[in-house]
Each structure stands twice: as structure tokens, then as C-alpha cells.
Design an enzyme around this catalytic site. Structure first.
Site, PDB file in Angstrom:
ATOM      1  N   GLY A 203      44.093  51.923  50.171  1.00  0.00           N
ATOM      2  CA  GLY A 203      45.235  51.053  50.467  1.00  0.00           C
ATOM      3  C   GLY A 203      44.690  49.728  50.993  1.00  0.00           C
TER       4      GLY A 203
ATOM      5  N   GLU B 156      43.763  24.581  35.764  1.00  0.00           N
ATOM      6  CA  GLU B 156      43.351  25.704  36.618  1.00  0.00           C
ATOM      7  C   GLU B 156      42.275  26.543  35.927  1.00  0.00           C
ATOM      8  OE1 GLU B 156      47.291  26.644  39.345  1.00  0.00           O
ATOM      9  OE2 GLU B 156      47.275  27.319  37.256  1.00  0.00           O
TER      10      GLU B 156
ATOM     11  N   ASP C 156      33.650  51.858  55.770  1.00  0.00           N
ATOM     12  CA  ASP C 156      32.713  52.376  56.764  1.00  0.00           C
ATOM     13  C   ASP C 156      31.383  52.680  56.091  1.00  0.00           C
ATOM     14  OD1 ASP C 156      32.712  55.281  55.843  1.00  0.00           O
ATOM     15  OD2 ASP C 156      34.851  54.991  56.212  1.00  0.00           O
TER      16      ASP C 156
ATOM     17  N   LYS D  65      36.991  52.449  40.550  1.00  0.00           N
ATOM     18  CA  LYS D  65      37.603  52.058  41.822  1.00  0.00           C
ATOM     19  C   LYS D  65      38.200  53.327  42.410  1.00  0.00           C
ATOM     20  CE  LYS D  65      41.173  48.999  43.727  1.00  0.00           C
ATOM     21  NZ  LYS D  65      42.218  48.025  43.366  1.00  0.00           N
ATOM     22  N   TRP D  66      37.717  53.746  43.562  1.00  0.00           N
ATOM     23  CA  TRP D  66      38.060  55.051  44.164  1.00  0.00           C
ATOM     24  C   TRP D  66      39.024  54.783  45.317  1.00  0.00           C
ATOM     25  CZ3 TRP D  66      34.617  59.693  43.527  1.00  0.00           C
ATOM     26  CH2 TRP D  66      35.006  60.779  44.321  1.00  0.00           C
TER      27      TRP D  66
HETATM   28  C1  DGJ Z   1      45.983  50.241  46.706  1.00  0.00           C
HETATM   29  C2  DGJ Z   1      44.832  49.354  46.330  1.00  0.00           C
HETATM   30  O1  DGJ Z   1      44.294  48.743  47.456  1.00  0.00           O
HETATM   31  C3  DGJ Z   1      45.328  48.342  45.309  1.00  0.00           C
HETATM   32  O2  DGJ Z   1      44.312  47.428  45.001  1.00  0.00           O
HETATM   33  C4  DGJ Z   1      45.791  49.073  44.085  1.00  0.00           C
HETATM   34  O3  DGJ Z   1      44.701  49.733  43.498  1.00  0.00           O
HETATM   35  C5  DGJ Z   1      46.889  50.064  44.458  1.00  0.00           C
HETATM   36  N1  DGJ Z   1      46.478  50.921  45.536  1.00  0.00           N
HETATM   37  C6  DGJ Z   1      47.276  50.903  43.267  1.00  0.00           C
HETATM   38  O4  DGJ Z   1      48.118  51.913  43.590  1.00  0.00           O
END
Ligand code: DGJ
Length: 655
Positions: free
Chosen positions: A441, A527, A447, A389-390
Site C-alpha cells: 500500500g 512535455e 525495511d 512488484k510484490w
Molecule cells: C498499492 C500500491 O502501492 C499501488 O502502487 C498499486 O499497486 C495498488 N496497490 C494496486 O492495487
């Protein structure tokens, strides 16, 4: 579209047609992401040479025609053919004139936790622009706009799309002039931009994807969905199932250790989840968001035995393992910053602007790119990691590079993006099997440029499914659901405090890459059963959702009552309708939808009913659901064709 200053101070430029050429194939611009000619489309590229003999500048305009996909990809290349330097102050990717029409501009604005909100405004005499000067494509304006005829709706009418294949500063300008004609200029934002083009040097603009639909906005979206999935995202992830994941961020935030993560993985496995993603906090002295960014080595206090032990234990459970990075960032409180303070972007005589307590690394520098490549490569080699996850958690300010001379500082924003692409290129070349999910964030860098490297992008930090309906719907105008990272999270939701049923959360997240992001220990047994059933449903409809044709079914008069959308298989014989009531009413009107994309003469059965209804009746007469009550009721209805003829053909979800 173009602003230049010649060495003598002249700002005039008079480009005239010289010649043109048409050749087979698409473009491969060096150092930039692009729309790939996979060899399966009969792509042709028209190049038009323009030049200004006095300035000794040539401009090549490229038009790559993806005819079967109703797409033209445009880019421009500037060539300094003289002996003197030319300063380029603006170099747009496309300037398109429409000599007629009354158009609305649809643009996708937003903020953190509320990305890509569609707004439709009529063009006025003058210029309306939608752009970002935040150093990234941004939460604030997506690099995608639509020009729609005033009468155009979801399923009828003319509309044109303009989408940048770029992740940095951009501007989309729409100008209606005095004669009534309309011009769209799309390209790198001129704010803060300048480029010194030396003798013999060239400058390549990013690509812009142009498309047209005479069948309304759903038709235009389909053109982009197909192209992005097949010609922008990396081909190696196109036809493989992506794993349903559990992400620990909203489950633990920074407070985890090996034991907690393994416990989460065990519970996830029991529910049918297929991958665990370890989010922020596994490295350096990263116990909150004040420290550690840049120090890409494992924190053994939290994770004794390191990532190798953790990843291998997770593998033993039968799960894949993913890991979070935020490569372009650094905390002042980090080893990296203490050793290399000049590696961060900052002005010489000014305290840097902080956001989330962090600074942005100068990605235009080769040494920064090398450091990031070496440290990420070492981590990816050290443990069995399937996914990255970048992330990118702030906008870029103080865009000043310590390496560039004073009169080249205007090149920093674009060089920053080129540096990011160069790093992505190296990482993906060295680890082609690792799938990268983009993130900024939430969805601040959603994009086509990032999608060239990352087949999916986290859509938003707002995981409230009711807010997500709008975010994902806005995103769907340009981007396919196969690119939209979306998870089921806890109720009450951590961002809005809203309580929603698990069904609405599941149905909304399922129209994306699908995963969970909550403390599974807190789920009741009931659940847990629902989660298991959701995962089974998702697998059942996987290809229909990921590859099927997507339609927004809302009409303006029901938009504040419910949100509905549909996936239809390529052969039109199977459809999945999802509907979430967002404003529950007493004595309500029955939710009523008109399906799209079916075959008029084929009979369909809605699962769980005995009634056979023709495609024509479902599309033109419509389908009425029973009254829905309670908190955010949500339904999914599966329609399958019921003819001999249809039975002979494979439906997509069966693949
Ligand atoms: C922002 C990401 O969108 C979140 O999913 C999470 O990975 C946080 N940063 C971690 O700092």
C-alpha cells in the site's frame, strides 16, 4: 529484553556470563534475512554465552563487527537445554545501555500516503517507544530509530542508529532511567507474541543493525546506505542499471486491456522508457478491488493471448516487462477462498476484519506457501517476465492460524513473517534473474528485511512530488536512494489534487529508482520533450545518484522554504545538487546552500557557468542560487572538478 515463563510458573531469569569466542565471518540465521558478509569486509563475530542453570536456558549474544562500515550487527539465540518447556514472551534483538548523555530520539512515523515522517523528541524519564503491532513493519512506525545528542545536526555531532532486519511486529523502546543512563531495546514487539520453546529447541531473534556517527546524521545515514546497498540487498542487482519504467496503475487503474497496455508501451518506448510494469488487475475476476486476489491465472477477457503474447509484444518494442502480485492476500470473492476458507487468518467465532475488501493468508502454513510458490512460478515460467512488484495492501488482524494449537497462537505473527521470507527465498532462488520491487500500500513494508530480497521498494502511494520530498527525505535517514521506488505522475496529482511542474516531479523522482506512472497520451509534445530530456539526465547521472554519497542540505531555518540534497562521487570530484522550492515567496531571499563532501583545495565549476569555486568556498562559504519564482521551481546543478589532477580520474556518472 527477555521475558520467560518456566513450567513451574516462575518468571525469573538470571543469565550469567559463561564464556565467549571471536571467529571470522558474519552470521547466517536460518529462515531470516541478514546482513551479508560478502567476504570483502573483514567481519568478525563475537559470541557471548550466558546461562541460567536453574532455568536450563542459554542465550548466545552475537555481535558481528563490520569494522570498515562502522556497523555492529546484533542478534540473540535462545537454547532450551533442559527437559521442560519454556514459554518466551519477549525476546528482543538488542538491549544497549548508554551510561550518559542528553539524547533526542528520532523516529519515522506515518500513515498510508505519508510514510516515514521524521520526528525528533527529547528523551524523558520513562520509556518512549516506536513500534508496530500491525503484523508488518508498517506505515506507522519504521523499524529504525536514531539516538542523537541534543546538539547533533546533519553534519556534526554524535548519533547512534538502531535498525531491525525484520518486516513484522517490532518495537524500539528508549528508556531514560533515574540515574540518567539510557537504554534502547529493539526487537519483535511483545504484543501478541509468545513462543513455546521445547527441550533442545532454539529461537533466533531477527538481527538489528547498530551504527554510530560522530559526524552528524548525514554521516550515520551514509553508514546505513553503504551497508544496505552492499550487504543487505541482493548482490546480483547492485552494479546493474535498473530500467526506467512506466507503471500503468495511475494511467489506467483496473481499466485496461492488451491494446491499451501495448499503446502505453509504444509511447513509453518513444520517450526512452525501458520497462513496462503491468499493475493490479491482470488475473482472475479482478476488475475492481472486491474480487480475484488469490486467483493467480491470467484474465484472458482483458488480455487475450495471455501474458505470453503481451510480454512478447512488449519485448518486440525493446522494453522489459514487469508484473504485479499481491501473494499474501485473498478476496472472499475468489476461487482460492471458496476452495480453502481455512487458509485465511481469522478467529474461529468472529467475523473477520476486512481491509480493502481482503483477508490475509496464513503464511505460517506450508500448503499456503506451496500454493503461492506453484502459482507464481507457473506465471513466471509462462512469459518473459523481468520484474515483479510484490504488494501487500492491508495490515494483519485476526492473527489466528487454523493449524496451530490454541496454546501456540502467539507464534502466529512471527511464523507469518517466516513464511513470507520462505516464499521470497523460494521465488528468488527459482528466478534469480527476476528483480522484485517490494510494496505495501505504498511504503508500508519498507525495511531491511524486505530489502534482503527486493533491492527496491515502492516508497509511497502518494506520488505528489511535494509530499514526496518529505517522505523520501524521511526515508533517506536509514535507506539509500537506490532502494526508493519513485515515479513521475500526473498533475493535478491523483492523491492531493496539487498541480506541480514536470521539472519538480522529475527531479524528485530521479532521486530514487525513477519511472513514470501516468497516461502518456495526455502529455503535450513539449512535455514529451521534457520527459525525454529527464531520462537522458537520469542516465547521465545514474551512478552518481545510485552510488554517490548522499547529503541532506536543508538547515532548520530554510526547511519551510526549500528542500535540497546532494550526491557526491566517491572521489569527491563531482556533485549533483537538487533543490525544490516548496514555499515560493515574493521579494524572496536567495536560496542558499552549503555543499558537503567536496575536496577543500579543488576548484569546481557549476555546469553552465564559467566561475571556478573552491571546494572550501562551496562547503563553508556556500552557494547562492538566483531567486526562484513560479509554481514549485526546481533546479539541478552539476558541479565538476576542474583541475589537471581531477581530470585524470574517472567521475562516477561516466561509468
Ligand atoms: C498499492 C500500491 O502501492 C499501488 O502502487 C498499486 O499497486 C495498488 N496497490 C494496486 O492495487
Amino acid at each position: 529484553a527477555l521475558k520467560t515463563i518456566l513450567e513451574n510458573g516462575s518468571r525469573s531469569m538470571d543469565l550469567r556470563y559463561q564464556r565467549h569466542e571471536i571467529r571470522p565471518g558474519g552470521l547466517v540465521p536460518e529462515g531470516l534475512p541478514y546482513v551479508r558478509d560478502q567476504g570483502t569486509d573483514s567481519v568478525q563475530t563475537l559470541t557471548v554465552w550466558l546461562s541460567d542453570p536453574a532455568a536450563r536456558l542459554s542465550v548466545k549474544l552475537y555481535y558481528s563487527v563490520f569494522e570498515e562500515k562502522d556497523v555492529i550487527v546484533r542478534a540473540a539465540e535462545l537454547v532450551n537445554e533442559g527437559e521442560k518447556e519454556i514459554t518466551v514472551e519477549k525476546a528482543a534483538s538488542a538491549s544497549v545501555d548508554l551510561p550518559y548523555g542528553h539524547w533526542d530520539l528520532l523516529h519515522f512515523h506515518g500513515k498510508h500516503c505519508m510514510e516515514r515522517q521524521m520526528e525528533r523528541v527529547p528523551l524523558v524519564r520513562g520509556v518512549i517507544s516506536a513500534g508496530s503491532a500491525r503484523g508488518m513493519s508498517s506505515h506507522h512506525q519504521n523499524p529504525f530509530v536514531i539516538l542523537a545528542d541534543r546538539e547533533t545536526g546533519e553534519n556534526a555531532g554524535d548519533c547512534y542508529g538502531f535498525m531491525m532486519v525484520y518486516s513484522g511486529n517490532h518495537n524500539m523502546e528508549a528508556e531514560a532511567d533515574q540515574t540518567g543512563s539510557v537504554r534502547i531495546v529493539a526487537g519483535i514487539h511483545e504484543a501478541g507474541f509468545s513462543w513455546r520453546l521445547g527441550p533442545g529447541e532454539t529461537f533466533f531473534t531477527p538481527e538489528v543493525i547498530l551504527s554510530f556517527s560522530g559526524e552528524g546524521l548525514n554521516g550515520l545515514s551514509w553508514n546505513y546506505h553503504r551497508l544496505i546497498r552492499e550487504n543487505v540487498c541482493p548482490a546480483r542487482f547492485r552494479d546493474v542499471r535498473r530500467p526506467v519504467l512506466i507503471n500503468n496503475w495511475e494511467a489506467t487503474y483496473f481499466h485496461f486491456d492488451t491494446r491499451k497496455i501495448l499503446r502505453l508501451a509504444e509511447q513509453a518506448r518513444d520517450l526512452g522508457i525501458e520497462m513496462l510494469v503491468l499493475d493490479d488487475g491482470w488475473f482472475g475476476r479482478r476488475n475492481d478491488d472486491n474480487a480475484g486476489l488469490g486467483d493467480w491465472y491470467v484474465n484472458e477477457e482483458k488480455l487475450p493471448g495471455g501474458l505470453k503474447y503481451l510480454a512478447e509484444e512488449i519485448k518486440k518494442l525493446g522494453l522489459k516487462f514487469g508484473l504485479w502480485f499481491e501473494p499474501e492476500m485473498v478476496n472472499e470473492d475468489s476461487e482460492l477462498y471458496r476452495n480453502h476458507p481455512d487458509w485465511a487468518l481469522k478467529d474461529p467465532d468472529r467475523a473477520p476484519v476486512m481491509m480493502r475488501n481482503q483477508l490475509v493468508l496464513d503464511m505460517s502454513r506450508q500448503d499456503v506457501q506451496d500454493y503461492l510458490f506453484d502459482s507464481m512460478h507457473a506465471i513466471l515460467e509462462s512469459a518473459p517476465i523481468d520484474y515483479v512488484k510484490w504488494d501487500f495492501n492491508r495490515s494483519v488482524a485476526n492473527v489466528y492460524s487454523a493449524l496451530l494449537p490454541q496454546d501456540r497462537q502467539g507464534e502466529t505473527p512471527h511464523r507469518f513473517i517466516l513464511g513470507t521470507y520462505a516464499l521470497l527465498e523460494r521465488i528468488t532462488a527459482a528466478h534469480p534473474e527476476v528483480m522484485i520491487e517490494g510494496c505495501a500500500g505504498g511504503g508500508g513494508r519498507f525495511d531491511a528485511g524486505m530489502l534482503f530480497y527486493c533491492p527496491q521498494i515502492w516508497c509511497s502511494d502518494n506520488t505528489d512530488c511535494i509530499a514526496r520530498l518529505k517522505i523520501q527525505k524521511g526515508t533517506s535517514y536509514g535507506y539509500p536512494v537506490s532502494t526508493m521506488g519513485s515515479h513521475v505522475s500526473a498533475s493535478p496529482n491523483h492523491q492531493t489534487g496539487r498541480r506541480t511542474p514536470l521539472a519538480a516531479r522529475g527531479i524528485t523522482a530521479m532521486s530514487g529508482t525513477f519511472g513514470y506512472e501516468l497516461d502518456l497520451e495526455r502529455l503535450t509534445e513539449e512535455e514529451k520533450e521534457t520527459v525525454r530530456a529527464q531520462i537522458r539526465e537520469f542516465h547521465r547521472y545514474y551512478w552518481l545518484i545510485q552510488k554517490g554519497r548522499y547529503y541532506r542540505l536543508d538547515r532548520p531555518e530554510t526547511a519551510d522554504y526549500f528542500t535540497a540534497w546532494e550526491f557526491v562521487s566517491e572521489d569527491g570530484l563531482e556533485a549533483l545538487v537538487s533543490l525544490v522550492v516548496t514555499d515560493v515567496r515574493a521579494n524572496p531571499e536567495f536560496p542558499f546552500i552549503r555543499l558537503q563532501g567536496l575536496r577543500e583545495d579543488v576548484l569546481y565549476r557549476a555546469e553552465g557557468t564559467d566561475l571556478l569555486i573552491s571546494g572550501a568556498a562551496l562547503m563553508y562559504g556556500g552557494y547562492t542560487l538566483p531567486a526562484q519564482t513560479g509554481d514549485y521551481p526546481a533546479v539541478q546543478i552539476h558541479f565538476t572538478a576542474d583541475t589537471q589532477d581531477a581530470a585524470a580520474r574517472p567521475a562516477q556518472s561516466g561509468q
